[in-house]
Motif scaffolding. Structure first.
Motif, mmCIF file in Angstrom:
data_model
loop_
_atom_site.group_PDB
_atom_site.id
_atom_site.type_symbol
_atom_site.label_atom_id
_atom_site.label_comp_id
_atom_site.label_asym_id
_atom_site.label_seq_id
_atom_site.Cartn_x
_atom_site.Cartn_y
_atom_site.Cartn_z
ATOM 1 N N GLU A 37 65.576 67.089 57.921
ATOM 2 C CA GLU A 37 65.399 66.224 56.748
ATOM 3 C C GLU A 37 66.653 66.105 55.885
ATOM 4 O O GLU A 37 66.596 65.652 54.750
ATOM 5 C CB GLU A 37 64.256 66.720 55.862
ATOM 6 C CG GLU A 37 63.019 67.032 56.678
ATOM 7 C CD GLU A 37 61.765 66.868 55.852
ATOM 8 O OE1 GLU A 37 61.861 66.313 54.731
ATOM 9 O OE2 GLU A 37 60.701 67.271 56.337
ATOM 10 N N GLU A 38 67.782 66.559 56.428
ATOM 11 C CA GLU A 38 69.052 66.391 55.720
ATOM 12 C C GLU A 38 69.025 66.959 54.307
ATOM 13 O O GLU A 38 69.606 66.396 53.372
ATOM 14 C CB GLU A 38 69.473 64.919 55.710
ATOM 15 C CG GLU A 38 70.020 64.523 57.066
ATOM 16 C CD GLU A 38 69.732 63.095 57.420
ATOM 17 O OE1 GLU A 38 69.036 62.433 56.654
ATOM 18 O OE2 GLU A 38 70.197 62.659 58.476
ATOM 19 N N ARG A 39 68.379 68.072 54.173
ATOM 20 C CA ARG A 39 68.348 68.738 52.874
ATOM 21 C C ARG A 39 68.458 70.233 53.061
ATOM 22 O O ARG A 39 67.939 70.792 54.025
ATOM 23 C CB ARG A 39 67.086 68.363 52.118
ATOM 24 C CG ARG A 39 65.911 69.348 52.140
ATOM 25 C CD ARG A 39 64.692 68.656 51.599
ATOM 26 N NE ARG A 39 64.743 67.241 52.016
ATOM 27 C CZ ARG A 39 64.358 66.215 51.245
ATOM 28 N NH1 ARG A 39 63.857 66.432 50.065
ATOM 29 N NH2 ARG A 39 64.476 64.967 51.690
ATOM 30 N N MET A 40 69.149 70.868 52.137
ATOM 31 C CA MET A 40 69.275 72.323 52.197
ATOM 32 C C MET A 40 69.297 72.891 50.786
ATOM 33 O O MET A 40 69.723 72.225 49.845
ATOM 34 C CB MET A 40 70.608 72.725 52.854
ATOM 35 C CG MET A 40 70.661 72.574 54.345
ATOM 36 S SD MET A 40 72.292 73.069 54.985
ATOM 37 C CE MET A 40 72.003 74.804 55.329
ATOM 38 N N GLY A 89 78.267 59.986 44.970
ATOM 39 C CA GLY A 89 77.058 59.424 45.569
ATOM 40 C C GLY A 89 76.833 59.766 47.029
ATOM 41 O O GLY A 89 76.036 59.121 47.700
ATOM 42 N N LEU A 90 77.535 60.765 47.536
ATOM 43 C CA LEU A 90 77.331 61.144 48.937
ATOM 44 C C LEU A 90 76.155 62.105 49.073
ATOM 45 O O LEU A 90 75.532 62.201 50.128
ATOM 46 C CB LEU A 90 78.600 61.798 49.488
ATOM 47 C CG LEU A 90 79.862 60.940 49.360
ATOM 48 C CD1 LEU A 90 81.077 61.713 49.833
ATOM 49 C CD2 LEU A 90 79.715 59.641 50.129
ATOM 50 N N LEU A 91 75.904 62.814 48.008
ATOM 51 C CA LEU A 91 74.813 63.775 47.980
ATOM 52 C C LEU A 91 73.980 63.504 46.760
ATOM 53 O O LEU A 91 74.453 62.946 45.783
ATOM 54 C CB LEU A 91 75.360 65.205 47.864
ATOM 55 C CG LEU A 91 76.372 65.682 48.893
ATOM 56 C CD1 LEU A 91 76.826 67.079 48.533
ATOM 57 C CD2 LEU A 91 75.761 65.622 50.272
ATOM 58 N N VAL A 112 70.097 70.204 48.075
ATOM 59 C CA VAL A 112 71.164 69.214 48.250
ATOM 60 C C VAL A 112 70.684 68.261 49.316
ATOM 61 O O VAL A 112 70.273 68.698 50.395
ATOM 62 C CB VAL A 112 72.455 69.857 48.775
ATOM 63 C CG1 VAL A 112 73.609 68.905 48.607
ATOM 64 C CG2 VAL A 112 72.711 71.185 48.114
ATOM 65 N N VAL A 113 70.742 66.976 49.032
ATOM 66 C CA VAL A 113 70.248 65.981 49.982
ATOM 67 C C VAL A 113 71.344 64.975 50.285
ATOM 68 O O VAL A 113 72.047 64.511 49.378
ATOM 69 C CB VAL A 113 69.022 65.243 49.418
ATOM 70 C CG1 VAL A 113 68.413 64.344 50.480
ATOM 71 C CG2 VAL A 113 67.994 66.221 48.878
#
Lengths: 142, 142
Positions: free
Chosen positions: B48-51, B78-80, B94-95
């Motif tokens: 899910e591209e989140r940590m 704006g990348l994260l 962090v997404v």
DNA sequence: GACATATACTTGATTACTCAATGATTTTAC
DNA sequence: GTAAAATCATTGAGTAATCAAGTATATGTC
């Protein structure tokens, strides 16, 4: 696009170096960081314990600017001193002082111990080919 | 006392990492430094591209504090983005944003190419044992 | 259910670098 | 022998990290 094993290798190299350097720095070897230690090591190895700043930079893998800044506190603490070159006024040598030599010898024990501690004993035997690979990437410290 | 091969290995590791990271950073991959790239890489890999920040720190080999500071400009660009955890108010995820994903994919090509360029083709085949040693030292990025 | 301990993250102060530009000198080329 | 180019070192401005301490929240214990 997938990630090449070369790129993964470099990411792991970066990570391991971050972990390892933090561990070495936490030892705070007689007041020296790991880069400080490397500087003393290279000078100790050099003939007459003196090197040009530019050669030191090159050998340790930093820029000339970085070296200038790293040497400042070491000079201030009397571990190194500065010497001119008679023939070339652009050059200033870095010279290990007696205090510097003494501290280096103490730190060397600590550093050796930490290194052995970090690198699993089983691995030490397999290290030669690895050093060769690092050498192709510019790791030519011996 | 002489210098153990373990210690020499760590000095060469430090030197190579300094050389390599300077080369990667000079690429200035689409505005990203190598550490920035690694962050995007790890997020891209994560489900899910989140940590959590703490896991990101752990995985990349930095401290939590370092991560907080590295993420700031990436968020600003704006990348994260940041997301809360419903169950635990201490956590902030962090997404990867869409823009972040896009930039990462572009940077990946550049990074792969640079990595292949840096690592002599002949060496790539011999890299396995070094990767294994890096793994024992905490280099577990895959 | 309150108190001690642990966890997640941020902040303040500091250190260790980088690059780009500059100063000083030396070397090269004509 | 002078002008152009190269080399050695430093400096100014900035970035990327560290550690130690602080804040907020959660968890385990009695």
């Amino acid at each position: 696009m997938s990630t090449s094993s070369a790129l993964k290798f470099f990411m792991n190299l970066a990570k391991v170096q971050a972990l390892v350097s933090r561990r070495f720095d936490r030892l705070n070897m007689h007041g020296l960081g790991f880069s400080d230690f490397m500087i003393l090591y290279l000078l100790h190895q050099a003939g007459e314990e003196r090197m040009r700043r530019i050669d030191l930079a090159d050998r340790i893998g930093l820029t000339a600017s970085g070296i200038t800044r790293m040497l400042l506190p070491l000079e201030k603490n009397g571990l190194l001193k500065r010497e001119i070159n008679e023939r070339d006024a652009r050059v200033s040598y870095v010279v290990l002082t007696t205090a510097g030599k003494r501290l280096f010898n103490e730190a060397l024990d600590t550093a050796n111990e930490a290194a052995k501690d970090l690198l699993p004993a089983a691995t030490v035997k397999a290290i030669k080919p690895l050093s060769d690979i690092l050498a192709t990437l510019g790791g030519n410290i011996s």
